[in-house]
Scaffold this motif. Structure first.
Motif: not given
Lengths: 406, 227
Positions: A324-328
């Motif tokens: 999720v961190f990398l998605l943002i």
């Protein structure tokens, strides 16, 4: 690959956030490229103005008084300087004798319309000073016995008495006979008053009176050659020519073996000023960038608050918090890359299409696109998006997962 | 045979509440079993489902999914376990509005390294087709009816072929007729796939269709053997 696809979908999913972030970034990237281009043009313009007024770096200048100068003596002097400065150092020299007030140049058909700013020149004045030709040609090659001799005028004089092809009449306040001149060129010499440039050799040939007191300035410039070398070249040339040089500031009887040269251009003093100006521009850009990053972080954090449920669902179906961190972060980076590329393309089109048409920098050539700054802008843009997305990405990764079921 | 899920002694207390919302809860889910958990609003059904779905850690107790004891798993390992073994059906569908039906269904595949990206669409479309949505794969959630949205959510829960599907009031947002059809479809699909189903509901009629029924009352999970 899936992260990239997901990042792209994420951007598409929130068009208003994407648009706002894109605008912030777009302005920042354009500002970086714009500052680089404008800085380049401004620097070129400042340098060009100085080169127009004082000569190209390094230009050396010395006062000379050529007593009882004849055409033969001048030719001997020219040959010596051509050899010692021109051939030996790929340089230029020019003799400029200001006869403003002593010689009046008027339109052939209207003696009341006259110009009193005149310089007698020998050598390659345009090799020393940046004086773009607006029309016609320069005085060279000089041919002293052709009548009528040639004359070059600046743009103010051209507007006053006429441009290329116009016939002018010159007469001396000390009784010089009237000589007709034909305008062969118009230059931008940076002067705000009318000025003409006559070949010294022609005036010596057709007006012996002008032999009496030829005191003026000798300018010497060779690319990459320092003052000491130029001084040596001129000293040897003076000896070679056998011309009697008197110190301009002396009593006229004193013979000096050479011309004492000193630095005339401002090149060495301009670096600091230009660097300061550029630093100021970049400081303004940095502020723009910080504002963009803060804006992106703000928009991103607000967006994360709205997306709590969606993010918790992602976590519930198997996304790790890291993912999720990398998605943002990834969606911001994709946005940064796209926006920066677009902004650089726009900047390129603007620089290629509009800047050359600006008349405020007449001396400046079409600027090269600052690819270095563009790449820097791309890197900065990507960094800005990463920094701007860091806080939202951390917030997204901390979303409470159990929210999915509530 | 190893149970699909085995929970023992689960206790959980929510901050600010006087007594635990779950007290010593024990439950075993066998492969292919359909279990319903019934309870009033606020009885802790969702909390229990969150714990069984590895979305929440119980304060005490043990939980195994298959052979995997989940007590010591890190957050990342729990995410992997959810992705590999569990599927979720939420009450309000929880679809991403900007994603098409097939993109929503492919969401669990996005984080899986074992399924190549080129197969995501094909797998999602196949899952949707099995639920009668083969012609709506490109539609956005806003263009789907409530029943269709819940079917997309069911397809998303099943696309990874999980061992266990956890459904929280899956028909709660639907009218009776649509709810019945969607529930039937869910039950049919999990039975066909030999997948276990734990369904939380407050509706006795729905609960009654399960193989095994539980009641959650005052934090305790009680076997419901009534007819």
């Amino acid at each position: 690959m899936t992260l990239l696809i997901d990042s792209w979908r994420d951007l598409r999913a929130h068009p208003s956030r994407t648009l706002m972030s894109a605008i912030s970034l777009f302005i920042a990237v354009l500002a970086i490229v714009g500052v680089a281009v404008y800085g380049e043009i401004a620097r070129d313009s400042i340098v060009a103005r100085d080169e127009q007024a004082n000569g190209r770096a390094v230009t050396a200048q010395g006062f000379v008084h050529l007593s009882e100068l004849t055409v033969a003596q001048l030719e001997s002097f020219e040959r010596a300087l051509d050899h010692r400065v021109g051939s030996s150092h790929n340089g230029y020299w020019a003799l400029e004798i200001d006869v403003s007030g002593a010689i009046e140049v008027s339109a052939a058909n209207d003696p009341t319309n006259f110009i009193d700013g005149t310089a007698l020149t020998a050598g390659q004045l345009r090799g020393i000073r940046r004086m773009p030709l607006l029309a016609g040609q320069w005085l060279d090659p000089p041919n002293s016995d052709v009548y009528p001799p040639t004359i070059v005028v600046n743009s103010i004089a051209a507007a006053q008495v006429g441009g290329v092809g116009t016939n002018l009449i010159a007469k001396s306040s000390q009784g010089m006979q009237q000589i007709a001149f034909r305008v062969v060129g118009v230059v931008d010499d940076g002067n705000r008053v009318a000025r003409t440039y006559m070949p010294l050799a022609s005036t010596l040939h057709f007006d012996p009176v002008s032999r009496e007191g030829n005191h003026g300035d000798l300018y010497v410039h060779a690319p990459g050659v320092g003052l000491e070398t130029l001084q040596e070249a001129v000293s040897v040339a003076v000896v070679d020519s056998g011309v009697v040089i008197s110190d301009y500031s002396g009593n006229g009887n004193e013979r000096t073996p050479t011309v004492e040269l000193s630095r005339h251009d401002n090149g060495e003093h301009m670096g600091l000023g230009l660097d300061t100006v550029k630093l100021g521009f970049f400081a303004a850009t940095a502020i723009t960038l910080v504002v963009a990053i803060v804006g992106m972080a703000n928009i991103g954090l607000a967006s994360i608050r709205e997306r709590q449920r969606e993010l918790s669902v992602r976590l519930a179906v198997g996304f790790s918090r890291r993912r999720v961190f990398l998605l943002i972060l990834g969606s911001s980076s994709v946005l940064g890359a796209l926006v920066a590329t677009t902004a650089i393309l726009v900047a390129y089109l603007v620089v290629s299409g509009i800047v050359p048409g600006l008349s405020v920098f007449p001396l400046v050539n079409r600027p090269d696109f600052p690819w270095g700054s563009a790449i820097l802008a791309l890197i900065v843009s990507l960094s800005a998006t990463v920094f701007g997305a860091l806080a939202p990405a951390i917030a997204a990764a901390r979303v409470e997962i159990a929210t999915a079921l509530r | 045979m190893t149970a699909t899920l085995c929970a023992t002694g689960l206790t959980h207390q929510i901050d600010g509440m006087a007594s635990p919302i779950l007290k010593d809860v024990n439950i075993v889910v066998q492969p292919g079993e359909f279990i319903s958990i019934q309870g009033r609003s606020g009885s802790g059904k969702t909390t229990l489902l969150s714990i069984l779905g590895l979305l929440l850690r119980p304060q005490t107790g043990a939980l195994s999914i298959g052979d995997v004891a989940t007590g010591e798993l890190t957050d990342t390992e729990r995410a992997t376990a959810r992705r590999s073994h569990l599927g979720f059906v939420f009450q309000n569908y929880s679809l991403i509005a900007s994603h098409s039906a097939w993109e929503n269904v492919s969401l669990p595949l996005m984080s899986s390294r074992s399924v190549p990206a080129r197969k995501h669409r094909e797998m999602a479309q196949s899952a949707l087709a099995e639920l009668g949505l083969g012609d709506r794969t490109d539609a956005a959630p806003a263009h789907l009816s409530g029943g269709e949205q819940q079917r997309v959510a069911i397809a998303r829960a099943l696309v990874t072929q999980p061992k266990l599907v956890l459904a929280d009031e899956p028909t709660g947002a639907l009218d009776v007729e649509t709810g019945e059809a969607v529930l039937q479809m869910l039950v049919d699909r999990v039975r066909a796939a030999q997948t276990s189903l734990v369904l939380v509901t407050h509706d006795p009629e729905i609960a009654r269709r399960a193989d095994t029924r539980y009641l959650l009352h005052d934090g305790e999970l009680l076997r419901d053997t009534s007819n």
